[in-house]
Design a protein around this motif. Structure first.
Motif, PDB file in Angstrom:
ATOM      1  N   ILE A 192       0.949  -1.265   0.026  1.00 50.44           N
ATOM      2  CA  ILE A 192       0.114  -0.013  -0.145  1.00 50.44           C
ATOM      3  C   ILE A 192       0.912   1.414  -0.069  1.00 50.44           C
ATOM      4  O   ILE A 192       0.463   2.320  -0.706  1.00 50.44           O
ATOM      5  N   ASN A 193       1.953   1.391   0.651  1.00 56.69           N
ATOM      6  CA  ASN A 193       2.843   2.303   0.742  1.00 56.69           C
ATOM      7  C   ASN A 193       2.187   3.639   1.225  1.00 56.69           C
ATOM      8  O   ASN A 193       2.279   4.580   0.589  1.00 56.69           O
ATOM      9  N   ASP A 194       1.651   3.449   2.387  1.00 57.04           N
ATOM     10  CA  ASP A 194       1.282   4.626   3.022  1.00 57.04           C
ATOM     11  C   ASP A 194       2.125   4.868   4.778  1.00 57.04           C
ATOM     12  O   ASP A 194       2.012   3.913   5.128  1.00 57.04           O
ATOM     13  N   GLY A 195       2.375   5.932   4.468  1.00 58.55           N
ATOM     14  CA  GLY A 195       3.427   6.408   5.693  1.00 58.55           C
ATOM     15  C   GLY A 195       2.771   5.966   6.973  1.00 58.55           C
ATOM     16  O   GLY A 195       3.282   5.529   7.955  1.00 58.55           O
ATOM     17  N   ALA A 196       1.530   6.541   7.380  1.00 62.41           N
ATOM     18  CA  ALA A 196       0.859   6.571   8.471  1.00 62.41           C
ATOM     19  C   ALA A 196       0.537   5.123   8.779  1.00 62.41           C
ATOM     20  O   ALA A 196       0.667   4.707   9.996  1.00 62.41           O
ATOM     21  N   VAL A 197       0.220   4.134   7.852  1.00 63.77           N
ATOM     22  CA  VAL A 197      -0.206   2.746   8.128  1.00 63.77           C
ATOM     23  C   VAL A 197       1.160   2.107   8.305  1.00 63.77           C
ATOM     24  O   VAL A 197       1.170   1.133   9.574  1.00 63.77           O
ATOM     25  N   SER A 198       2.275   2.598   7.810  1.00 69.16           N
ATOM     26  CA  SER A 198       3.301   1.808   7.793  1.00 69.16           C
ATOM     27  C   SER A 198       4.175   2.278   9.332  1.00 69.16           C
ATOM     28  O   SER A 198       4.800   1.140   9.774  1.00 69.16           O
ATOM     29  N   SER A 199       3.885   3.105   9.906  1.00 60.70           N
ATOM     30  CA  SER A 199       4.292   3.186  11.316  1.00 60.70           C
ATOM     31  C   SER A 199       3.868   2.581  12.287  1.00 60.70           C
ATOM     32  O   SER A 199       4.385   1.812  13.275  1.00 60.70           O
ATOM     33  N   GLY A 200       2.386   2.030  12.167  1.00 62.56           N
ATOM     34  CA  GLY A 200       1.753   1.215  12.983  1.00 62.56           C
ATOM     35  C   GLY A 200       2.405  -0.331  12.594  1.00 62.56           C
ATOM     36  O   GLY A 200       2.419  -0.887  13.557  1.00 62.56           O
TER      37      GLY A 200
END
Length: 543
Positions: free
Chosen positions: A325-333
Motif C-alpha cells: 500500500i505504501n502509506d506512511g501512517a499505516v507503515s508506522s503502525g
C-alpha cells in the motif's frame, strides 16, 4: 556519530564473530564454559544494541555510516545505521538473550557446536541489517543460512531431519536466485552499493532499467521466500514447528529479515523516479494471499507448534500488504506491529515446549476425536472439591493467555495498540472526506479476521490444555525456562506502557525512509578517516 561511538556500528558483527572463534577452541565437553562465553557475548551485544538504539533517535536522520577498510563508497564496504536498522538490531539481541538462556536448561547440550552456530547466526543477521551494499547482503545472508541449517537439525529426530532437509533445499535455491538477481543488477547498473544504485536508477536507459528491474524482481523472490509469502511459504510452518524451542525462538527474527530487506529496497530504490511503485501490486496481493493462507492455517491447526508457524505467516502477510500500500501512517503502525508480533511469536515458541510437557504426544488428536464423537460425554467424571490449579500451571496459563491476547490483538497489550494504529490510519482517509479504497478495505477486513482466527485457535487450545487435559500431569518447569518467556512478554508490556514514544520513533523512522536522498547523501559523502571524501560518484560515472 564521531570517535569511538562510530566504531560501535561494526561491533554487532565483530562481537559474535570473536565469540564464535573462542567457542571453537573450547572443548565440547566443557558445556558450562561454552555457555558462559556465549551468554557474555550476547549480553555485550545487547548492551551495544541498546547504545546504538539510544544514539539513533530517528528524527535526526542518519547517525552513522561506517566505512569498513576506510574506503569511501561505492568502492568500499559500507555499514549504515539508521532508525530501522537500530530497531532491528535491538530486537534481535533481545530475542537472542531469551532464546539462549532458555537453551541452558537442556537444549544446548543435546548436540555439538550449538553456541558456535548461535553466534554465527547472530553475526549474519546483524550484518544483513547493517550492510549498505547487495554483495555483502548476500554474504551475510549465506552466513546466516549456514548457521540456521545446523541449528534446525540440532537435537536430531526424524521429523526435525525431514523438515531440515526441505529447509536446506529451499534456501539453496534461494541462494542461487540471489546470485542471479545480483548479477543482473550489477551488469546493468555497474554497482551494488545501495545508495549509489538508488542514485543511478533514474538516469538509466529504459532497456537497461528493465533488466535491472528483472534482477530486482528475482532478488525480491529470495526475500519473499524468507518472509514466507504464499505460495513460497509451505516450508515455513513445518520447519519452525520442528525446530527446538530456543531455535524457533530466534528464528522468529529471520522471517522479519525478509520483510526488512523488502522494505529497505522498496523505500530506497522504488519510491521515486521512473521505477516508482515497482512490485507494489505483487507485494499487496501476495501479502493478501499469505494472510488468508495464514488465517486458514491457524484455524485448522491442532498442534500448538503449527499454530505458531502459521502465526508467522499472518504477521508476514500483514506487513507485506502494508508495504504494498505504501502509506506512511499505516507503515508506522506496521513497524510497531512487527516488533510486537515478533516478541510474541518468539515467546510463544518457547512456551509451547513447557505447555506440551504435561501432555501425551497424541493428546491433542485424542481430545479433538473425543469432542467430535462425543465420547467424553459418556463417562462420568467425579467432581473434586477444593482442588486448585497448581502454581506451575497457573504461571503457564497466564503466559499462554498473554500470548493469545497479543496474537489476537485484544486490548490492552501492544498487539491491540499496533493493530489499532494501523486500522485508524487506514480509516483516517475516510475522516477527511476521502473514502478508503478497496485495497484498504480488504486489508482492514483481513486484519480483523486474523485476530478473530487467532482468538478462536488460542481459546480452543487453551481449554484443551489447561481445563480439560487428558493426562492432567503438571509439567516440570525450571526457572531458567519460564523467565525468558516472561521476559519477552514483559517487553510487550513495556511496549504497551511506552506506546506513545514508540509510535513517535516509528513515525520518525518511516519519515526518514520516505526520503531516500537522506540515505544516499549520508553514504556518498561519508569521508574516510584522515582524508577527504573523493568524488566517487563522478569517478564511477566516468567508468
Amino acid at each position: 556519530m564521531n570517535g569511538w561511538s562510530n566504531h560501535l556500528i561494526v561491533a554487532p558483527i565483530l562481537v559474535p564473530l570473536v565469540a564464535c572463534a573462542i567457542l571453537l577452541v573450547i572443548d565440547e565437553r566443557r558445556r558450562v564454559a561454552k555457555a558462559m562465553v556465549s551468554l557474555a557475548s550476547t549480553i555485550v551485544l545487547t548492551a551495544i544494541a541498546i547504545i546504538l538504539f539510544a544514539i539513533e533517535s530517528g528524527p535526526s536522520g542518519f547517525e552513522g555510516v561506517y566505512l569498513v577498510g576506510n574506503w569511501a563508497a561505492p568502492f568500499g564496504i559500507v555499514l549504515v545505521l539508521d532508525g530501522l536498522s537500530a530497531m532491528m538490531l535491538l530486537l534481535t539481541a533481545l530475542l537472542a538473550v531469551a532464546s539462549l538462556v532458555f537453551s541452558f536448561a537442556r537444549w544446548h547440550a543435546v548436540g555439538a557446536h550449538f553456541h558456535s552456530m548461535f553466534q554465527v547466526l547472530l553475526m549474519g543477521v546483524n550484518g544483513a541489517f547493517l550492510t549498505g551494499d547487495l554483495f555483502n547482503l548476500f554474504v551475510f545472508f549465506e552466513v546466516m543460512l549456514a548457521a540456521s541449517y545446523g541449528l534446525l537439525l540440532h537435537g536430531s529426530g526424524q521429523l526435525r531431519v525431514k523438515a531440515g532437509l526441505h529447509y536446506i533445499a529451499v534456501n539453496l535455491v534461494a541462494a542461487l536466485l540471489f546470485l542471479i538477481g545480483v548479477s543482473l543488477i550489477y551488469g546493468t547498473a555497474g554497482t551494488l552499493n545501495m545508495a549509489d544504485l538508488a542514485a543511478r536508477i533514474p538516469e538509466m536507459e529504459p532497456d537497461r532499467r528493465m533488466l535491472m528491474e528483472a534482477g530486482a524482481g528475482i532478488l525480491g523472490v529470495v526475500f519473499l521466500i524468507k518472509a514466507g509469502m504464499w505460495p513460497l511459504c509451505f516450508w515455513l510452518p513445518t520447519a519452525y514447528s520442528a525446530a527446538s524451542a530456543p531455535v524457533a525462538g530466534i528464528f522468529a527474527i529471520m522471517s522479519k529479515l525478509g520483510i526488512y530487506v523488502i522494505l529497505r529496497l522498496t523505500m530506497l530504490l522504488f519510491v521515486e523516479g521512473p521505477s516508482a511503485g515497482f512490485g507494489a501490486q505483487v507485494l499487496f496481493y501476495g501479502g493478501m494471499a499469505t494472510l488468508i493462507f495464514g488465517i486458514i492455517g491457524v484455524l485448522a491447526s491442532q498442534a500448538l507448534g503449527r499454530v505458531a508457524g502459521y502465526s508467522v505467516l499472518v504477521s508476514s502477510g500483514t506487513l507485506l500488504m502494508v508495504i504494498g500500500i505504501n502509506d506512511g501512517a499505516v507503515s508506522s503502525g506496521a513497524l510497531l506491529y512487527l516488533v510486537s508480533s515478533t516478541l510474541t511469536i518468539s515467546a510463544f515458541f518457547l512456551l509451547i515446549e513447557l505447555v506440551e510437557r504435561g501432555q501425551d504426544a497424541g493428546a491433542n488428536v485424542l481430545a479433538v476425536t473425543m469432542e467430535a464423537y462425543g465420547d467424553a460425554a459418556d463417562e462420568e467424571v467425579p467432581e473434586e472439591q477444593g482442588v486448585t490449579m497448581p502454581g506451575t500451571m497457573a504461571v503457564l496459563g497466564i503466559c499462554f493467555a498473554a500470548c493469545g491476547i497479543l496474537l489476537s490483538g485484544l486490548p490492552p497489550l501492544s498487539g491491540f495498540i499496533a493493530k489499532f494504529a494501523m486500522l485508524s490510519a487506514m480509516m483516517g482517509t475516510g475522516a477527511i472526506g476521502v473514502p478508503p479504497t478497496a485495497a484498504i478495505w480488504s486489508l482492514i477486513v483481513l486484519v480483523i479476521l486474523s485476530g478473530i482466527a487467532a482468538l478462536i485457535s488460542m481459546t480452543r487450545a487453551g481449554i484443551r490444555t489447561f481445563w480439560s487435559s487428558i493426562e492432567g500431569t503438571v509439567p516440570r518447569v525450571l526457572v531458567i525456562e519460564i523467565l525468558p518467556v516472561m521476559f519477552l512478554l514483559g517487553l510487550t508490556l513495556a511496549l504497551t506502557v511506552q506506546a506513545g514514544p514508540a509510535m513517535q520513533y516509528m513515525d520518525a523512522t518511516i519519515r526518514t525512509l520516505s526520503k531516500p536522498s537522506l540515505y544516499i547523501d549520508a553514504v556518498r559523502t561519508a569521508a574516510p578517516t584522515g582524508g577527504d571524501v573523493k568524488s566517487s560518484s563522478s569517478e564511477v560515472e566516468s567508468n
